[in-house]
Write a protein that holds these residues in place. Structure first.
Motif, PDB file in Angstrom:
ATOM      1  N   GLU A  32       0.829  -1.211   0.000  1.00  0.00           N
ATOM      2  CA  GLU A  32       0.000   0.000   0.000  1.00  0.00           C
ATOM      3  C   GLU A  32       0.862   1.260   0.000  1.00  0.00           C
ATOM      4  N   LEU A  33       1.906   1.273   0.828  1.00  0.00           N
ATOM      5  CA  LEU A  33       2.795   2.431   0.851  1.00  0.00           C
ATOM      6  C   LEU A  33       3.502   2.592  -0.485  1.00  0.00           C
ATOM      7  N   ALA A  34       3.941   1.495  -1.041  1.00  0.00           N
ATOM      8  CA  ALA A  34       4.614   1.544  -2.339  1.00  0.00           C
ATOM      9  C   ALA A  34       3.689   2.139  -3.405  1.00  0.00           C
ATOM     10  N   GLY A  38       4.284   5.362  -5.681  1.00  0.00           N
ATOM     11  CA  GLY A  38       4.602   5.059  -7.076  1.00  0.00           C
ATOM     12  C   GLY A  38       5.930   4.354  -7.231  1.00  0.00           C
ATOM     13  N   ILE A  39       6.269   3.515  -6.234  1.00  0.00           N
ATOM     14  CA  ILE A  39       7.510   2.743  -6.291  1.00  0.00           C
ATOM     15  C   ILE A  39       7.201   1.272  -6.007  1.00  0.00           C
ATOM     16  N   ASP A  40       8.187   0.434  -6.150  1.00  0.00           N
ATOM     17  CA  ASP A  40       8.026  -1.005  -5.969  1.00  0.00           C
ATOM     18  C   ASP A  40       8.020  -1.388  -4.484  1.00  0.00           C
ATOM     19  N   ARG A  41       7.232  -2.401  -4.128  1.00  0.00           N
ATOM     20  CA  ARG A  41       7.184  -2.882  -2.754  1.00  0.00           C
ATOM     21  C   ARG A  41       8.554  -3.325  -2.271  1.00  0.00           C
ATOM     22  N   LYS A  42       9.337  -3.924  -3.157  1.00  0.00           N
ATOM     23  CA  LYS A  42      10.682  -4.373  -2.768  1.00  0.00           C
ATOM     24  C   LYS A  42      11.552  -3.196  -2.335  1.00  0.00           C
ATOM     25  N   ILE A  44      10.455  -0.488  -0.781  1.00  0.00           N
ATOM     26  CA  ILE A  44      10.030  -0.186   0.594  1.00  0.00           C
ATOM     27  C   ILE A  44      10.677  -1.174   1.556  1.00  0.00           C
ATOM     28  N   ASN A  45      10.656  -2.440   1.200  1.00  0.00           N
ATOM     29  CA  ASN A  45      11.255  -3.468   2.051  1.00  0.00           C
ATOM     30  C   ASN A  45      12.739  -3.209   2.273  1.00  0.00           C
ATOM     31  N   ARG A  46      13.451  -2.888   1.223  1.00  0.00           N
ATOM     32  CA  ARG A  46      14.888  -2.639   1.326  1.00  0.00           C
ATOM     33  C   ARG A  46      15.179  -1.380   2.142  1.00  0.00           C
ATOM     34  N   ILE A  47      14.325  -0.359   2.001  1.00  0.00           N
ATOM     35  CA  ILE A  47      14.493   0.863   2.799  1.00  0.00           C
ATOM     36  C   ILE A  47      14.285   0.534   4.269  1.00  0.00           C
TER      37      ILE A  47
END
Length: 82
Positions: A32-34, A38-42, A44-47
């Protein structure tokens, strides 16, 4: 140089913690945040795991999703490090 690298790592982790804690407080999934950013979920995970230093564009997108000025994030990260 080692001191600088260590300091950068602390800031990266403080930013990661900020993103994770904000996302959790809003009860959002990474997906949802991704989508909001407008970015990839991966990404967000890496951040959130402190494995990735986001670009300025990504940080501005996150600030927009959080509905806060970018400077507010920088202040929170700096406070967490100091």
């Amino acid at each position: 140089m080692r001191t600088l690298e260590k300091n950068i790592g602390k800031h990266r982790q403080a930013f990661a913690d900020f993103v994770y804690e904000w996302r959790q407080s809003e009860r959002l999934t990474q997906e949802e945040l991704a989508q909001m950013c407008g970015i990839d979920r991966k990404t967000i995970n890496r951040i959130e795991n402190g494995h990735f230093s986001p670009s300025l564009d990504t940080m501005v997108r996150l600030a927009h999703a959080f509905k806060v000025p970018f400077a507010a994030i920088a202040i929170q990260v700096t406070k967490a490090v100091n």
